[in-house]
Write a protein that holds these residues in place. Structure first.
Motif, PDB file in Angstrom:
ATOM      1  N   THR A   6      -6.562   0.394 -25.483  1.00  0.00           N
ATOM      2  CA  THR A   6      -7.353   1.624 -25.497  1.00  0.00           C
ATOM      3  C   THR A   6      -6.851   2.595 -24.432  1.00  0.00           C
ATOM      4  O   THR A   6      -6.360   2.188 -23.372  1.00  0.00           O
ATOM      5  N   ASP A  20      -4.195   5.020 -33.217  1.00  0.00           N
ATOM      6  CA  ASP A  20      -4.388   6.463 -33.105  1.00  0.00           C
ATOM      7  C   ASP A  20      -3.173   7.121 -32.454  1.00  0.00           C
ATOM      8  O   ASP A  20      -2.705   8.178 -32.900  1.00  0.00           O
ATOM      9  N   THR A  23     -11.306   8.896 -26.451  1.00  0.00           N
ATOM     10  CA  THR A  23     -10.819   7.519 -26.341  1.00  0.00           C
ATOM     11  C   THR A  23     -10.088   7.177 -27.628  1.00  0.00           C
ATOM     12  O   THR A  23     -10.615   7.383 -28.721  1.00  0.00           O
ATOM     13  N   ARG A  24      -8.869   6.665 -27.476  1.00  0.00           N
ATOM     14  CA  ARG A  24      -8.055   6.366 -28.660  1.00  0.00           C
ATOM     15  C   ARG A  24      -7.438   4.976 -28.527  1.00  0.00           C
ATOM     16  O   ARG A  24      -7.199   4.495 -27.419  1.00  0.00           O
ATOM     17  N   ASP A  25      -7.169   4.383 -29.686  1.00  0.00           N
ATOM     18  CA  ASP A  25      -6.531   3.074 -29.666  1.00  0.00           C
ATOM     19  C   ASP A  25      -5.050   3.219 -30.004  1.00  0.00           C
ATOM     20  O   ASP A  25      -4.545   4.332 -30.212  1.00  0.00           O
ATOM     21  N   ARG A  41      -5.252  11.263 -38.784  1.00  0.00           N
ATOM     22  CA  ARG A  41      -5.782  10.281 -37.835  1.00  0.00           C
ATOM     23  C   ARG A  41      -5.333  10.563 -36.402  1.00  0.00           C
ATOM     24  O   ARG A  41      -6.107  10.393 -35.456  1.00  0.00           O
ATOM     25  N   ALA A  51      -6.596  14.856 -32.600  1.00  0.00           N
ATOM     26  CA  ALA A  51      -8.016  14.908 -32.273  1.00  0.00           C
ATOM     27  C   ALA A  51      -8.680  16.009 -33.095  1.00  0.00           C
ATOM     28  O   ALA A  51      -8.107  17.079 -33.326  1.00  0.00           O
TER      29      ALA A  51
END
Length: 269
Positions: free
Chosen positions: A254, A215, A210-212, A20, A23
């Protein structure tokens, strides 16, 4: 604590986080390698240090059979799960150290190292791989940074590094040892000493991702230097502090970051 030598705990507890938190390699990488090597769906791939199959699965459609080899059984379990979910049935997963090659695995049209070569006995493995390539085959060494990028909206990586050091110490951890000077470099001389020619370099632009928060937490736990087992009984405390740091940096949870370009060095025997 001793300086570094390989041990089975290197990525202990990291497999699910790795899948996860890193990337994904872009399709453009697979297409560039396939074009360079004229892959047509025949031949075999060996991905050495395959982890959860990040590159193995991406390239599997370019060859007849893809073999992912790794020393961590949990990584291979994650790779097999991901292959099953994707309906990919042309992959085989082998639990061995790279130093055991050739291990009766046969010949390969392509052998890949993606963020793995620096962990190995490089002269020994390079020499073994040289002898495993079929006529016209090649070895591809992928240089990439998939756990973090840069930019004004990226996670606060400097602060995260400081947090890890407060919990684990100032010297980089790796398994049961340490890496005070970082991982090894100078692979060009090693490939050439093993009999390879090249390299020819392929370059693929880095993506904007874009990751939270989840992540980013997964990305930190995907690293050998901050693998979950290293924190022992303080794992929950560290994760709480990490999440607080991330929420402070981005209240909406984010992040947007520019990944570095990916370079692939293609070596011919």
């Amino acid at each position: 604590m001793t300086t570094w030598s390989w041990d089975p705990s290197l990525y202990s507890g990291s497999a699910a986080y790795y899948a996860r938190g890193r990337a994904a390699y872009p399709q453009a990488l697979a297409d560039a390698v396939a074009a360079e090597l004229e892959l047509d769906g025949s031949g075999r791939l060996l991905d050495v240090g395959c982890g959860p199959g990040s590159l193995t699965l991406l390239l599997s459609g370019k060859v007849e059979e893809a073999v992912g080899l790794d020393a961590d059984p949990d990584m291979l379990g994650e790779a097999a799960r991901r292959a099953s979910e994707a309906g990919i049935r042309t992959c085989r997963w082998v639990h061995r150290r790279a130093e055991e090659l050739p291990a009766d695995l046969g010949e390969f049209r392509l052998v890949t190292f993606a963020q793995s070569f620096h962990w190995l006995d490089r002269p020994r493995v390079a020499a073994a791989v040289h002898g495993m390539l079929a006529a016209g085959g090649a070895c591809a060494h992928v240089h990439a940074t998939t756990h973090q990028g840069a930019g004004d909206s990226a996670p606060p990586y400097d602060a995260i590094t400081d947090l890890v050091r407060r919990h684990l110490g100032s010297v980089r951890r790796a398994g049961q040892g340490v890496l005070p000077g970082g991982t090894a470099s100078g692979e060009t001389e090693i490939y050439r000493a093993a009999g390879f020619r090249g390299p020819r370099r392929l370059e693929i632009p880095g993506a904007v991702v874009t990751r939270d928060v989840d992540d980013v937490v997964a990305a930190i736990f995907s690293l050998s230097s901050s693998a979950p087992h290293l924190f022992g009984g303080r794992l929950a405390e560290f994760e709480t502090e990490l999440r607080e740091l991330l929420h402070e940096a981005s209240p909406d949870g984010t992040f947007r970051e520019q990944l570095r370009e990916i370079a692939v060095d293609v070596w011919r025997p």
